[in-house]
Scaffold this motif. Structure first.
Motif, mmCIF file in Angstrom:
data_model
loop_
_atom_site.group_PDB
_atom_site.id
_atom_site.type_symbol
_atom_site.label_atom_id
_atom_site.label_comp_id
_atom_site.label_asym_id
_atom_site.label_seq_id
_atom_site.Cartn_x
_atom_site.Cartn_y
_atom_site.Cartn_z
ATOM 1 N N VAL A 96 12.065 2.441 1.615
ATOM 2 C CA VAL A 96 11.637 2.244 0.188
ATOM 3 C C VAL A 96 11.994 3.262 -0.420
ATOM 4 O O VAL A 96 11.739 4.615 -0.081
ATOM 5 N N ARG A 97 12.462 3.348 -1.841
ATOM 6 C CA ARG A 97 12.496 4.367 -2.708
ATOM 7 C C ARG A 97 11.649 4.203 -3.772
ATOM 8 O O ARG A 97 11.595 3.261 -4.614
ATOM 9 N N LEU A 98 10.688 5.193 -3.887
ATOM 10 C CA LEU A 98 9.570 4.979 -4.743
ATOM 11 C C LEU A 98 9.746 6.162 -5.671
ATOM 12 O O LEU A 98 9.998 7.201 -5.363
ATOM 13 N N PHE A 99 9.515 5.633 -6.965
ATOM 14 C CA PHE A 99 9.588 6.479 -8.008
ATOM 15 C C PHE A 99 8.273 6.520 -9.004
ATOM 16 O O PHE A 99 7.570 5.543 -9.231
ATOM 17 N N THR A 100 8.068 7.697 -9.453
ATOM 18 C CA THR A 100 6.833 7.794 -10.547
ATOM 19 C C THR A 100 7.486 8.184 -12.140
ATOM 20 O O THR A 100 8.522 8.906 -11.998
ATOM 21 N N ALA A 101 6.658 7.795 -12.970
ATOM 22 C CA ALA A 101 7.200 8.260 -14.423
ATOM 23 C C ALA A 101 6.028 8.940 -14.798
ATOM 24 O O ALA A 101 4.600 8.514 -14.835
ATOM 25 N N GLN A 102 6.170 10.362 -15.180
ATOM 26 C CA GLN A 102 5.492 11.181 -15.626
ATOM 27 C C GLN A 102 5.458 11.468 -17.117
ATOM 28 O O GLN A 102 6.722 11.695 -17.789
ATOM 29 N N LEU A 103 4.639 11.525 -17.908
ATOM 30 C CA LEU A 103 4.395 12.235 -19.131
ATOM 31 C C LEU A 103 3.614 13.224 -19.403
ATOM 32 O O LEU A 103 2.642 13.468 -19.217
ATOM 33 N N GLY A 104 4.614 14.473 -19.406
ATOM 34 C CA GLY A 104 3.619 15.615 -19.097
ATOM 35 C C GLY A 104 3.084 15.978 -17.792
ATOM 36 O O GLY A 104 3.841 15.461 -16.640
ATOM 37 N N ALA B 217 9.353 0.913 -7.469
ATOM 38 C CA ALA B 217 9.943 0.898 -6.160
ATOM 39 C C ALA B 217 11.051 -0.092 -5.931
ATOM 40 O O ALA B 217 11.075 -1.014 -6.385
ATOM 41 N N LEU B 218 12.082 0.484 -5.034
ATOM 42 C CA LEU B 218 13.103 -0.338 -4.575
ATOM 43 C C LEU B 218 13.208 -0.747 -2.928
ATOM 44 O O LEU B 218 12.968 0.738 -2.126
ATOM 45 N N LYS B 219 13.055 -1.773 -2.429
ATOM 46 C CA LYS B 219 12.774 -1.834 -0.898
ATOM 47 C C LYS B 219 14.121 -2.580 -0.453
ATOM 48 O O LYS B 219 14.221 -3.593 -0.990
ATOM 49 N N GLU B 220 14.559 -1.923 0.665
ATOM 50 C CA GLU B 220 15.785 -2.690 1.037
ATOM 51 C C GLU B 220 15.370 -4.111 1.836
ATOM 52 O O GLU B 220 14.605 -4.048 2.694
ATOM 53 N N LEU B 221 15.943 -4.821 1.600
ATOM 54 C CA LEU B 221 15.749 -6.232 2.458
ATOM 55 C C LEU B 221 16.773 -6.444 3.510
ATOM 56 O O LEU B 221 16.392 -6.898 4.499
ATOM 57 N N ALA C 191 0.971 -1.120 0.110
ATOM 58 C CA ALA C 191 -0.070 -0.032 0.003
ATOM 59 C C ALA C 191 0.864 1.327 -0.060
ATOM 60 O O ALA C 191 2.026 1.210 0.139
ATOM 61 N N LEU C 192 0.471 2.302 -0.188
ATOM 62 C CA LEU C 192 1.171 3.663 -0.326
ATOM 63 C C LEU C 192 2.034 3.903 0.810
ATOM 64 O O LEU C 192 3.063 4.274 0.655
ATOM 65 N N ASP C 193 1.486 3.589 2.190
ATOM 66 C CA ASP C 193 2.184 3.865 3.293
ATOM 67 C C ASP C 193 3.361 3.016 3.271
ATOM 68 O O ASP C 193 4.494 3.509 3.545
ATOM 69 N N GLY C 194 3.268 1.878 2.860
ATOM 70 C CA GLY C 194 4.520 0.956 2.809
ATOM 71 C C GLY C 194 5.550 1.332 1.804
ATOM 72 O O GLY C 194 6.827 1.152 2.049
ATOM 73 N N LEU C 195 4.962 2.067 0.882
ATOM 74 C CA LEU C 195 5.974 2.564 -0.457
ATOM 75 C C LEU C 195 6.551 3.804 0.061
ATOM 76 O O LEU C 195 7.665 4.116 -0.532
ATOM 77 N N LEU C 196 5.929 4.480 1.062
ATOM 78 C CA LEU C 196 6.763 5.533 1.634
ATOM 79 C C LEU C 196 7.348 5.532 3.024
ATOM 80 O O LEU C 196 7.955 6.286 3.262
#
Length: 153
Positions: A48-56, A64-68, A39-44
């Motif tokens: 965790v390093r969360l990334f978005t891709a935006q087109l305009g 995302a990349l989560k450290e284990l 869920a978003l809380d976990g991704l933040l």
């Protein structure tokens, strides 16, 4: 228009909606206990390093990349908006995430994805980038609904 990939550290309505659609889209592919999207809380979370891709102004992808553990991270929440699939955005986002991990001296990147036909394009993308199937890692257990993959960087 150029694809912009940026790290995200705060919640937005657009991101919440995008991730809710991700969870909704996966619901028919496996029972709840076999769906491992955060869920978003976990991704933040700080690990965790969360990334978005935006087109305009359009959000077209997440990853995302989560450290284990030191040197080992997990690829999480890779998704391309259905209206933008097949245009190479997922490939570009995955390449960006691999480079981010390499820059930070991550040695191994692993992932869990679904075994249903719905996930075959994702599995093909991962194989094309060098990921190979492996056994469960981290806290995962064998599950017929899961495919585990790993890549040595």
């Amino acid at each position: 228009m150029e694809l912009m990939i940026e790290r995200v550290r705060v919640r937005t309505e657009e991101l919440e909606s995008f991730l809710a659609a991700h969870h909704h889209e996966m619901a028919p592919t496996a029972p709840p206990e076999s769906r491992h999207a955060l869920a978003l809380d976990g991704l933040l979370a700080p690990s965790v390093r969360l990334f978005t891709a935006q087109l305009g102004r359009d959000l077209v992808g997440t990853g995302a990349l989560k450290e284990l553990e030191p040197g080992h991270e997990e690829l999480k929440s890779m998704r391309t908006d259905p209206g933008h699939r097949g245009q190479g955005f997922g490939r570009r986002l995955l390449s960006f995430l691999l480079e981010d991990a390499r820059r930070r001296n991550v040695l191994t990147l692993s992932l869990e994805t679904g075994s249903a036909d719905f996930f075959e394009p994702a599995r093909a993308l991962y194989r094309a980038h060098g990921f190979r199937e492996c056994g469960p890692f981290g806290g995962y257990a064998e599950d017929p609904h899961s495919v585990f993959m790993t890549l040595k960087l």
